[in-house]
Write a protein that holds these residues in place. Structure first.
Motif, PDB file in Angstrom:
ATOM      1  N   MET A 146       0.842  -1.170   0.000  1.00 36.89           N
ATOM      2  CA  MET A 146       0.000   0.000   0.000  1.00 36.89           C
ATOM      3  C   MET A 146       0.888   1.235   0.000  1.00 36.89           C
ATOM      4  O   MET A 146       1.704   1.406   0.885  1.00 36.89           O
ATOM      5  N   LYS A 147       0.735   2.073  -0.994  1.00 37.80           N
ATOM      6  CA  LYS A 147       1.505   3.309  -1.071  1.00 37.80           C
ATOM      7  C   LYS A 147       0.672   4.438  -0.492  1.00 37.80           C
ATOM      8  O   LYS A 147      -0.490   4.599  -0.824  1.00 37.80           O
ATOM      9  N   GLU A 164      13.969  14.848  18.227  1.00 39.11           N
ATOM     10  CA  GLU A 164      14.394  15.446  16.968  1.00 39.11           C
ATOM     11  C   GLU A 164      13.406  15.188  15.832  1.00 39.11           C
ATOM     12  O   GLU A 164      13.307  15.971  14.899  1.00 39.11           O
ATOM     13  N   TYR A 165      12.702  14.077  15.909  1.00 32.88           N
ATOM     14  CA  TYR A 165      11.771  13.685  14.852  1.00 32.88           C
ATOM     15  C   TYR A 165      10.507  13.125  15.497  1.00 32.88           C
ATOM     16  O   TYR A 165      10.357  11.911  15.639  1.00 32.88           O
ATOM     17  N   PRO A 166       9.599  14.005  15.938  1.00 33.62           N
ATOM     18  CA  PRO A 166       8.404  13.563  16.658  1.00 33.62           C
ATOM     19  C   PRO A 166       7.524  12.580  15.881  1.00 33.62           C
ATOM     20  O   PRO A 166       6.738  11.865  16.471  1.00 33.62           O
ATOM     21  N   GLY A 167       7.700  12.500  14.586  1.00 34.23           N
ATOM     22  CA  GLY A 167       6.901  11.580  13.785  1.00 34.23           C
ATOM     23  C   GLY A 167       7.493  10.192  13.633  1.00 34.23           C
ATOM     24  O   GLY A 167       6.972   9.370  12.890  1.00 34.23           O
ATOM     25  N   VAL A 168       8.578   9.899  14.355  1.00 32.41           N
ATOM     26  CA  VAL A 168       9.269   8.627  14.171  1.00 32.41           C
ATOM     27  C   VAL A 168       8.379   7.418  14.472  1.00 32.41           C
ATOM     28  O   VAL A 168       8.428   6.411  13.770  1.00 32.41           O
ATOM     29  N   ILE A 169       7.535   7.504  15.460  1.00 32.02           N
ATOM     30  CA  ILE A 169       6.653   6.382  15.805  1.00 32.02           C
ATOM     31  C   ILE A 169       5.645   6.147  14.685  1.00 32.02           C
ATOM     32  O   ILE A 169       5.494   5.029  14.191  1.00 32.02           O
ATOM     33  N   VAL A 170       4.974   7.190  14.282  1.00 31.11           N
ATOM     34  CA  VAL A 170       3.943   7.067  13.255  1.00 31.11           C
ATOM     35  C   VAL A 170       4.546   6.665  11.923  1.00 31.11           C
ATOM     36  O   VAL A 170       4.013   5.797  11.231  1.00 31.11           O
ATOM     37  N   SER A 171       5.674   7.253  11.558  1.00 33.43           N
ATOM     38  CA  SER A 171       6.278   6.897  10.273  1.00 33.43           C
ATOM     39  C   SER A 171       6.708   5.441  10.262  1.00 33.43           C
ATOM     40  O   SER A 171       6.650   4.784   9.224  1.00 33.43           O
ATOM     41  N   SER A 172       7.108   4.905  11.401  1.00 35.72           N
ATOM     42  CA  SER A 172       7.478   3.494  11.460  1.00 35.72           C
ATOM     43  C   SER A 172       6.284   2.603  11.154  1.00 35.72           C
ATOM     44  O   SER A 172       6.406   1.580  10.485  1.00 35.72           O
ATOM     45  N   VAL A 173       5.113   2.989  11.630  1.00 34.74           N
ATOM     46  CA  VAL A 173       3.902   2.214  11.358  1.00 34.74           C
ATOM     47  C   VAL A 173       3.468   2.414   9.905  1.00 34.74           C
ATOM     48  O   VAL A 173       3.154   1.458   9.203  1.00 34.74           O
ATOM     49  N   ILE A 174       3.483   3.645   9.434  1.00 35.65           N
ATOM     50  CA  ILE A 174       3.021   3.950   8.075  1.00 35.65           C
ATOM     51  C   ILE A 174       3.947   3.348   7.030  1.00 35.65           C
ATOM     52  O   ILE A 174       3.497   2.759   6.059  1.00 35.65           O
ATOM     53  N   PRO A 229      -4.824  -9.409  13.209  1.00 32.53           N
ATOM     54  CA  PRO A 229      -5.735  -9.075  12.121  1.00 32.53           C
ATOM     55  C   PRO A 229      -5.374  -7.735  11.477  1.00 32.53           C
ATOM     56  O   PRO A 229      -4.810  -6.856  12.135  1.00 32.53           O
ATOM     57  N   PRO A 230      -5.678  -7.590  10.201  1.00 29.33           N
ATOM     58  CA  PRO A 230      -5.425  -6.304   9.537  1.00 29.33           C
ATOM     59  C   PRO A 230      -6.157  -5.180  10.281  1.00 29.33           C
ATOM     60  O   PRO A 230      -7.160  -5.419  10.948  1.00 29.33           O
ATOM     61  N   HIS A 231      -5.621  -4.006  10.167  1.00 31.15           N
ATOM     62  CA  HIS A 231      -6.240  -2.859  10.827  1.00 31.15           C
ATOM     63  C   HIS A 231      -6.302  -1.698   9.842  1.00 31.15           C
ATOM     64  O   HIS A 231      -5.300  -1.369   9.206  1.00 31.15           O
ATOM     65  N   ALA A 232      -7.450  -1.083   9.709  1.00 31.89           N
ATOM     66  CA  ALA A 232      -7.611   0.102   8.860  1.00 31.89           C
ATOM     67  C   ALA A 232      -7.277   1.323   9.714  1.00 31.89           C
ATOM     68  O   ALA A 232      -8.118   1.849  10.439  1.00 31.89           O
ATOM     69  N   TRP A 233      -6.033   1.743   9.665  1.00 32.61           N
ATOM     70  CA  TRP A 233      -5.559   2.844  10.492  1.00 32.61           C
ATOM     71  C   TRP A 233      -6.244   4.156  10.117  1.00 32.61           C
ATOM     72  O   TRP A 233      -6.319   4.511   8.953  1.00 32.61           O
ATOM     73  N   SER A 234      -6.689   4.872  11.120  1.00 24.86           N
ATOM     74  CA  SER A 234      -7.241   6.215  10.921  1.00 24.86           C
ATOM     75  C   SER A 234      -6.226   7.231  11.425  1.00 24.86           C
ATOM     76  O   SER A 234      -5.296   6.885  12.167  1.00 24.86           O
ATOM     77  N   VAL A 235      -6.410   8.467  11.066  1.00 26.15           N
ATOM     78  CA  VAL A 235      -5.548   9.535  11.567  1.00 26.15           C
ATOM     79  C   VAL A 235      -5.619   9.567  13.091  1.00 26.15           C
ATOM     80  O   VAL A 235      -4.609   9.738  13.772  1.00 26.15           O
ATOM     81  N   GLU A 236      -6.816   9.359  13.628  1.00 26.69           N
ATOM     82  CA  GLU A 236      -6.985   9.357  15.081  1.00 26.69           C
ATOM     83  C   GLU A 236      -6.199   8.222  15.722  1.00 26.69           C
ATOM     84  O   GLU A 236      -5.614   8.392  16.796  1.00 26.69           O
TER      85      GLU A 236
END
Length: 125
Positions: free
Chosen positions: A1-2, A71-81, A101-108
């Motif tokens: 998924m891109k 230094e990079y507050p998005g490191v956790i989220v970017s690792s998942v994305i 199970p698959p998960h449909a990640w939301s912004v929340e």
């Protein structure tokens, strides 16, 4: 998924600007169900699969990771994305008979997970 770069940047911006709206119960649930099996409840790589992955699961409470998070507050989220279906995570789970199970990640969801994990990481010593 891109995922388009603009969507990723928008998600990271939303996470940084909406921390006060985070649902800590949702973040803790997501972490417990999807991350703790490797990272452990304490985020110190104490989960039952921590040493079974190659490379071993990192301790997210180390000074080095805290510095990276600052230094990079998005490191956790970017690792998942960036690796939701990457080889490392599913391979470790498959080899150990763990089905997530698959998960449909939301912004929340991203916001809540980031808030929960950041809170645990920053409170750890």
């Amino acid at each position: 998924m891109k995922i388009p770069l603009m969507a990723l940047l928008g998600t990271l911006a939303l996470i940084q600007t909406s921390q006060s709206f985070a649902d800590s119960a949702n973040g803790k649930t997501l972490y417990s169900q999807r991350c703790a099996m490797c990272h452990g409840a304490d985020l110190k790589a104490t989960g039952p699969l921590a040493r079974k992955s190659n490379p071993p699961t990192p301790d997210l409470t180390t000074p080095a990771f805290k510095k990276r998070l600052a230094e990079y507050p998005g490191v956790i989220v970017s690792s998942v994305i960036l690796r939701p279906n990457g080889n490392l995570i599913p391979k470790t789970l498959q080899e150990n008979g763990v089905r997530v199970p698959p998960h449909a990640w939301s912004v929340e969801d991203f916001r809540d997970l980031n808030q929960y994990m950041s809170g645990v990481i920053l409170k750890s010593r």
